[in-house]
Design a protein around this motif. Structure first.
Motif, short mmCIF file in Angstrom:
data_model
loop_
_atom_site.label_atom_id
_atom_site.label_comp_id
_atom_site.label_asym_id
_atom_site.label_seq_id
_atom_site.Cartn_x
_atom_site.Cartn_y
_atom_site.Cartn_z
N PRO A 1 1.18 -1.58 -0.19
CA PRO A 1 0.35 0.24 0.42
C PRO A 1 0.80 1.07 0.41
O PRO A 1 1.73 1.43 1.14
N GLY A 2 0.59 2.22 -0.96
CA GLY A 2 1.07 3.52 -1.22
C GLY A 2 0.41 4.54 -0.90
O GLY A 2 -0.32 4.42 -0.23
N VAL A 3 0.55 5.88 -1.12
CA VAL A 3 0.19 6.64 -1.03
C VAL A 3 -1.11 7.16 -1.98
O VAL A 3 -1.21 6.49 -3.24
N PHE A 4 -2.42 7.55 -1.77
CA PHE A 4 -3.94 8.01 -2.62
C PHE A 4 -4.19 6.69 -3.71
O PHE A 4 -4.53 7.28 -4.18
N GLY A 5 -3.96 5.62 -2.29
CA GLY A 5 -4.46 4.20 -2.66
C GLY A 5 -3.59 4.09 -3.89
O GLY A 5 -4.65 2.98 -4.41
N THR A 6 -2.58 4.51 -4.26
CA THR A 6 -2.00 3.12 -5.49
C THR A 6 -0.87 2.15 -4.17
O THR A 6 -1.11 2.28 -3.09
N SER A 7 -0.35 1.43 -5.39
CA SER A 7 0.63 -0.06 -4.21
C SER A 7 2.26 1.29 -4.99
O SER A 7 2.75 1.37 -6.34
N PHE A 8 3.70 0.60 -4.39
CA PHE A 8 4.82 1.31 -4.13
C PHE A 8 5.24 0.08 -3.59
O PHE A 8 5.23 -0.84 -3.43
N CYS A 9 5.72 -0.54 -5.03
CA CYS A 9 7.33 -1.45 -4.85
C CYS A 9 8.80 -1.18 -5.14
O CYS A 9 8.98 -0.81 -6.26
N VAL A 10 9.26 -1.61 -3.68
CA VAL A 10 10.54 -1.62 -4.28
C VAL A 10 11.53 -2.92 -3.97
O VAL A 10 10.97 -3.69 -3.57
N THR A 11 11.97 -2.77 -5.58
CA THR A 11 12.93 -4.14 -5.71
C THR A 11 14.13 -4.14 -5.88
O THR A 11 15.10 -3.11 -6.02
N VAL A 12 15.64 -4.56 -4.28
CA VAL A 12 16.83 -4.69 -5.01
C VAL A 12 17.19 -5.49 -5.55
O VAL A 12 17.16 -6.36 -5.33
N GLU A 13 17.64 -4.63 -6.76
CA GLU A 13 18.23 -5.30 -7.61
C GLU A 13 19.69 -5.46 -7.56
O GLU A 13 20.54 -6.55 -7.99
N GLY A 14 20.96 -5.28 -6.54
CA GLY A 14 22.25 -5.01 -6.43
C GLY A 14 21.90 -4.36 -5.53
O GLY A 14 21.06 -3.85 -4.65
N PRO A 15 23.17 -4.04 -4.55
CA PRO A 15 24.26 -3.60 -3.28
C PRO A 15 23.53 -1.98 -4.23
O PRO A 15 23.29 -1.41 -2.89
N ASN A 16 23.97 -1.83 -5.24
CA ASN A 16 23.38 -0.32 -5.47
C ASN A 16 22.71 0.14 -6.45
O ASN A 16 22.75 1.12 -6.71
N SER A 17 21.65 -0.65 -6.33
CA SER A 17 20.71 -0.20 -8.16
C SER A 17 19.51 -1.03 -6.81
O SER A 17 19.18 -2.13 -6.62
N TRP A 18 18.27 -0.33 -6.88
CA TRP A 18 16.84 -0.74 -6.95
C TRP A 18 16.08 0.03 -8.52
O TRP A 18 16.46 1.26 -9.04
N LYS A 19 14.83 -0.59 -8.49
CA LYS A 19 13.96 -0.39 -8.92
C LYS A 19 12.81 -0.11 -8.10
O LYS A 19 12.43 -1.20 -7.46
#
Length: 190
Positions: free
Chosen positions: A74-92
């Motif tokens: 769950p994110g703000v304003f009824g959205t969903s939020f996703c954070v994917t760790v792709e590496g030690p210095n890389s996020w999506k």
């Protein structure tokens, strides 16, 4: 971000209130010149424990707390939020509404941890995409993605057009064709 562009253009147009809308030099089609424009931004990431982070965007307060595990949460304003760790210095980072992607951001942290690159793309329901490549500098916090990040450069890789048209006898209409937005403004002192 686009909201800020429209707000700046509205303020500019309000300065011209002494002109009638038909004679207004602001009436016409306007295109954002990415090479001569700044779209400054600030974001904050605060590690709150384990793989859990709080986020604040556009200089606001921490509004979302997310586990960086690649799942929609769950994110703000009824959205969903996703954070994917792709590496030690890389996020999506992905934000969705009703299962549809609103934005993606690919974050890359520099080896020294002082800068963060953000390849940010905003998606509209009509298929239009707006892409900006941001470079942020850390102004507080650390290590890793934890900290306050202020943009130091932006490369706009998309066309953004605003149309300004006369509205009735004493106003202007602001049209953003790519987003299907039209706002009418009357110079009535309110």
């Amino acid at each position: 971000m686009l909201k800020h562009i429209v707000q700046m253009l509205l303020v500019t147009c309000l300065i011209a209130t002494s002109l009638s809308a038909a004679d207004n030099p602001f009436v016409g089609k306007w295109k954002l010149n990415g090479s001569k424009s700044r779209l400054p931004d600030e974001m904050k990431v605060k590690k709150v424990g384990g793989n859990k982070y709080a986020f604040a965007f556009e200089g606001g307060d921490y509004a979302e707390t997310i586990v960086a595990d690649g799942t929609d949460q769950p994110g703000v304003f009824g959205t969903s939020f996703c954070v994917t760790v792709e590496g030690p210095n890389s996020w999506k980072v992905v934000r969705k509404s009703d299962g549809k992607v609103l934005l993606t951001a690919n974050w890359k942290l520099s080896q020294d941890g002082k800068t963060l690159d953000d390849d940010f793309t905003l998606f509209q329901p009509n298929g239009w995409k707006f892409n900006v490549y941001y470079v942020y500098k850390r102004t507080a916090g650390g290590p890793g993605f934890d900290g306050t990040w202020e943009s130091i450069s932006e490369t706009v890789n998309s066309l953004f057009e605003l149309q300004i048209q006369p509205y009735e006898s004493d106003g202007l209409a602001f049209v953003i064709p790519s987003e299907g937005i039209m706002k009418n403004l009357k110079f009535d002192g309110r």
